[in-house]
Design an enzyme around this catalytic site. Structure first.
Site, mmCIF file in Angstrom:
data_model
loop_
_atom_site.group_PDB
_atom_site.id
_atom_site.type_symbol
_atom_site.label_atom_id
_atom_site.label_comp_id
_atom_site.label_asym_id
_atom_site.label_seq_id
_atom_site.Cartn_x
_atom_site.Cartn_y
_atom_site.Cartn_z
ATOM 1 N N SER A 142 -2.817 -40.912 40.367
ATOM 2 C CA SER A 142 -3.080 -41.151 41.670
ATOM 3 C C SER A 142 -3.167 -42.724 42.029
ATOM 4 O O SER A 142 -3.705 -43.348 41.065
ATOM 5 C CB SER A 142 -4.056 -40.332 42.534
ATOM 6 O OG SER A 142 -4.096 -40.768 43.731
ATOM 7 N N TYR A 188 -12.753 -37.361 42.184
ATOM 8 C CA TYR A 188 -11.141 -37.403 42.039
ATOM 9 C C TYR A 188 -10.689 -38.898 41.423
ATOM 10 O O TYR A 188 -9.727 -38.600 40.347
ATOM 11 C CB TYR A 188 -10.749 -37.354 43.392
ATOM 12 C CG TYR A 188 -9.319 -37.139 43.387
ATOM 13 C CD1 TYR A 188 -8.577 -36.220 43.005
ATOM 14 C CD2 TYR A 188 -8.245 -38.164 44.032
ATOM 15 C CE1 TYR A 188 -7.214 -35.827 42.974
ATOM 16 C CE2 TYR A 188 -7.118 -38.219 44.177
ATOM 17 C CZ TYR A 188 -6.393 -37.068 43.433
ATOM 18 O OH TYR A 188 -5.139 -37.190 43.834
ATOM 19 N N ALA A 206 -12.515 -40.918 39.688
ATOM 20 C CA ALA A 206 -12.861 -40.906 38.276
ATOM 21 C C ALA A 206 -11.782 -40.332 37.322
ATOM 22 O O ALA A 206 -11.492 -40.837 36.334
ATOM 23 C CB ALA A 206 -14.395 -40.703 37.918
ATOM 24 N N SER A 207 -11.660 -39.054 37.822
ATOM 25 C CA SER A 207 -10.857 -38.004 36.679
ATOM 26 C C SER A 207 -9.439 -38.646 36.662
ATOM 27 O O SER A 207 -8.670 -38.557 35.807
ATOM 28 C CB SER A 207 -10.618 -36.607 37.540
ATOM 29 O OG SER A 207 -10.149 -36.730 38.694
ATOM 30 N N LYS A 208 -8.871 -39.417 37.876
ATOM 31 C CA LYS A 208 -7.412 -40.057 37.705
ATOM 32 C C LYS A 208 -7.351 -41.162 36.833
ATOM 33 O O LYS A 208 -6.556 -41.431 36.282
ATOM 34 C CB LYS A 208 -6.755 -40.106 39.058
ATOM 35 C CG LYS A 208 -6.706 -38.715 39.755
ATOM 36 C CD LYS A 208 -5.772 -37.988 39.158
ATOM 37 C CE LYS A 208 -5.290 -36.809 40.020
ATOM 38 N NZ LYS A 208 -4.032 -35.913 39.368
#
Ligand code: NDP
Length: 256
Positions: free
Chosen positions: A141, A154, A156-158
């Site tokens: 993203s 979100y 950090a996860s991407k």
């Protein structure tokens, strides 16, 4: 264009949005597609569309947060189609939350879906990708490369997914396997509403997105599918370890 004819593409998140559009795109070019998500009824609708066009499809209902399910997904794909040429990790979720109010459970679950599942799918699928000098495309993203407020986990996860992509690409390049990521801006799918945004707020969000994306509009899932398809195709044969923005220019903007 028959470069994807007969190739096998394993696509997660294919019951909706970008994953669904990607499955239809690959199937339209003659790929055999294994489509994965939890909602079997939605996957069957996608499968019906593919079969109506004469395509080959395998529906695999699975939860990608479960490692045994991921192992089954890879096994069922290989059993159905004999190998794997392309892995597309499109399954993903979003939840709001800041550094002050994000619950640890939400943080863990976000990473489980958005980061851990692409890791383990690549890990399990890699022997098959190596055997066919295939490739993987991870759906990250703009939030993976830029900071935004109130979507902390979100983002950090991407970001982790992008770095996972880059590291994996270096590790398997010598074996002829490519690994890339795409970084979309706002795309019209179920993502935000599934993540808790009310209908009215979503309409407002899409309207505001016209101003936050320099090209003045949000994206369509089919546009992202086109980039994924290109990155997975032999035309992108010298491209690996990249994160590719597809966001109407949003990643170049700064608040001022
Ligand atoms: P959708 O909500 O339309 O699709 C999400 C997909 O992920 C669904 O097919 C859903 O299937 C699947 N999924 C979610 N959790 C699981 C799970 N535990 N196991 C298996 N499948 C799961 O959203 P998008 O198409 O927008 O999202 C696709 C990807 O694109 C995501 O990674 C998202 O972060 C990314 N992205 C989206 C943007 C946007 O604006 N839409 C912008 C940038 C990136 P099911 O519910 O049936 O399990």
């Amino acid at each position: 264009m028959d470069e994807m004819q007969g190739k096998v593409a394993l696509i997660t998140g294919a019951s909706s949005g970008i994953g669904r559009a990607t499955a239809l795109r690959f199937a339209a070019e003659g790929a055999k597609v294994a489509i994965v998500a939890r909602r079997e009824d939605k996957l069957k609708e996608v499968a019906n569309e593919i079969e109506a066009q004469g395509g080959e499809v395998k529906v695999i209902a699975a939860d990608v947060t479960e490692e045994a399910e991921i192992e089954r997904v890879v096994q069922e794909t290989v059993a159905a189609f004999g190998g794997i040429d392309v892995l597309v990790n499109a399954a993903g979720i979003i939840t709001n939350g800041t550094i002050e109010n994000t619950r640890l459970d939400d943080w863990d679950y976000m990473f489980k879906v958005n980061t851990r599942s692409p890791f383990y799918l690549m890990n399990r699928a890699m022997p098959y990708l190596i055997a066919r000098k295939g490739n993987a495309v991870n759906v990250s993203s703009v939030n993976g490369i830029r900071a935004f407020t109130n979507v902390l986990a979100y983002c950090a996860s991407k970001a982790a997914l992008d770095q996972l992509t880059h590291c994996a690409a270096l590790e398997v390049a010598s074996q002829g396997v490519r690994v890339n990521a795409v970084n979309p801006g706002v795309v019209v799918t179920s993502l935000h509403r599934t993540g808790g945004m009310e209908d009215d707020a979503y309409v407002e969000f899409l309207e505001r997105s016209k101003t936050t994306h320099p090209l003045g509009r949000v994206g369509e899932a089919s546009e992202v599918a086109e980039l994924i398809f290109f990155l997975a195709s032999p035309k992108a044969g010298w491209i690996t370890g990249g994160s590719y923005s597809i966001d109407g220019g949003r990643h170049q903007t700064c608040a001022r």
